[in-house]
Design a protein around this motif. Structure first.
Motif: not given
Lengths: 241, 295
Positions: B81-82, B148, B152, B208-209, B211-213, B215, B259
């Protein structure tokens, strides 16, 4: 309307790239007091805010301040998301290969070690430093064990919680923290002069904008306003021009 | 915020905190929560759309389209992702500007890439260099949504692809026996039934999405984790009226609670959605529901 756009574009050509735009976007980190930080009102504040605003006023540019992570501050400059880096960035040869610098608006600085006890031997201890800084480079060469962190805050926190023996950073950044710590943190070892002063980073192709800022910095050095700002933010004892 | 906030040093604890928690920076922190929720609300449907298209492409009868769908799924799923967020977003931004440059500045004679620098004419800049900061923010937000959605979307495509294959073959054969065309079979029989198989995988992706914020900050958008780190960091007197030590633990604890609460709400909603989708399906869950309801 289309004609107007074309005329503007033609004007932009004749006036040159940098000066055609009257808004200059200034990129900074916002996490490195007194150079730059976020104040209580949520705005970017600090020495560089004052210097930058004054430079823009002298060069008759409208400046917009933008926050960016230190990690990606150079890639975002060269890809054009903002036009300058004004984030306490020391002028080094390595960076100069990728971007251009103005003359320094802060004289070559001392970097210092801060530890939680005075028995730390900075030559062999575990030293925290921020990623991609001259300090991290220095520690890596000094023989000490380097642990890198993304933000300055984390480097100091690493010393407080024992993860590292000492932190190596700009003296001016560490001084207020040491003073506020009430004896918990202290300077150890000798200060190390590092880097060629702090300058503003620009894209290599933006020579005109660089010359504009260079001239503005010269005029600030000449009439003493830069020294006033240095003393305002770094105290009486700081090096001036 | 309050009239007594002018001299925070003289305040008692309660008043100090009421001033501290209503400073301008804290307002930005609270706004960031809405930013994150907005991002999720926009991204989730768009990503699902990408996933649906990807899954459709991957099971297409037209070979190049099938290759495209499969390549999309495996390529994007395989890239961290990164990397996607650092490289792809800058590349995407430059691609937009390059296209605008070709259209808007035909007379430009300098190279676009000069060493490391990416130079397009001022008129092709996105957003224009003269635009106010909020437009830059919105543009960055848009790029974030697209990125995103692509990332995703690839995972969703894989889940939906699996969901489509899990629908019992007998259902499709029956539809064909009734004389339905491919298209009719797909939309009337396959799609309504596949969700029940896809939902567990999709709900995983949703979690998962959420908690991906963080980024987002790589794109210059200040999300809640950025602000928690910034606000919780040591503040020394002289730079703030509210000096304090390292309070990141408390800010992150607050995020943890946020969360966890958000995850709990999601679970409840997803569970009830699952119940509805199971209704009348030829699965174990559907069978259990059928038996529970007296006819």
């Amino acid at each position: 309307m289309k004609k107007l756009i074309l005329t503007t574009a033609a004007l932009a050509f004749s006036a040159g790239f940098a000066l055609a735009q009257d808004t200059v976007r200034m990129g900074t980190e916002g996490a490195y007091p007194p150079y730059n930080f976020i104040n209580d009102a949520g705005e970017i504040d600090g020495f560089e805010r004052d210097v930058g605003d004054e430079l823009c006023a002298r060069a008759s540019l409208t400046c917009e301040w933008v926050k960016n992570d230190w990690d990606s501050i150079i890639p975002n400059l060269v890809s054009g998301n903002y036009d300058t880096i004004i984030a306490g960035m020391s002028i080094t040869d390595e960076r100069d290969k990728v971007i251009d610098f103005t003359q320094d608006y802060y004289p070559p600085t001392d970097s210092a070690y801060v530890a939680a006890s005075d028995s730390v031997d900075v030559g062999s201890a575990i030293i925290a430093a921020q990623t991609a800084t001259i300090q991290a480079g220095h520690v890596a060469e000094s023989g000490a064990t380097l642990v890198e962190f993304a933000t300055p805050e984390e480097t100091v926190a690493a010393v407080r919680n024992g993860e590292a023996d000492a932190v190596f950073a700009d003296y001016d950044y560490l001084l207020p923290l040491v003073e506020a710590s009430g004896g918990e943190l202290m300077f150890v070892g000798d200060p190390v002069p590092l880097g060629g002063g702090v300058g503003m980073g620009l894209r290599e192709s933006d020579t005109e904008l660089r010359d504009t800022f260079d001239a503005a910095i010269t005029s600030m050095k000449e009439d003493g306003t830069l020294n006033e700002l240095l003393i305002k933010w770094f105290g009486e004892g700081t090096t001036t021009y | 915020m309050f009239s007594f906030c002018s001299d925070p040093d003289a305040l008692d604890t309660v008043r100090w905190f009421s001033c501290y928690l209503t400073t301008g920076v804290h307002m930005s922190f609270y706004v960031a929560f809405f930013k994150v929720l907005l991002l999720l609300a926009v991204t989730a449907p768009v990503a699902l759309g990408f996933g649906f298209l990807g899954a459709m492409a991957a099971r297409s009868h037209f070979l190049p389209l099938r290759w495209f769908g499969k390549a999309y799924i495996s390529l994007v799923r395989g890239v961290p992702d990164i990397v996607f967020f650092l490289f792809f977003v800058i590349a995407l931004d430059q691609a937009f500007e390059w296209m605008r440059h070709q259209v808007l500045c035909p007379g430009w004679d300098q190279p676009i890439w000069q060493g490391n620098d990416f130079i397009v004419c001022q008129a092709a800049k996105l957003p224009l260099g003269t635009s106010p900061q909020w437009m830059h923010q919105t543009y960055g937000f848009g790029l974030a949504v697209i990125t995103f959605a692509i990332v995703f979307g690839a995972f969703a495509a894989n889940v939906l692809f699996g969901g489509m294959r899990a629908v019992p073959r007998a259902q499709l054969e029956t539809a064909e026996a009734y004389g339905m065309s491919h298209r009719q079979t797909f939309w009337r029989v396959l799609v309504p039934q596949m969700w029940v198989y896809a939902l567990p995988g999709l709900s995983n992706l949703w979690m998962v999405l959420i908690k991906a914020t963080p980024l987002l900050f790589l794109l210059g958008i200040e999300d809640i984790v950025y602000w928690a780190r910034e606000l919780g960091g040591t503040k020394t007197p002289g730079f703030t009226s509210f000096p304090h030590g390292d309070w990141r633990m408390w800010y992150f604890l607050f995020l943890l609670i946020f969360y966890l609460g958000f995850t709990r709400v999601s679970e409840v909603v997803l569970e009830s959605l699952m119940q509805r989708l199971t209704l009348g399906q030829a699965t174990a869950g559907g069978e259990a529901q059928r038996k529970a309801v007296p006819r």
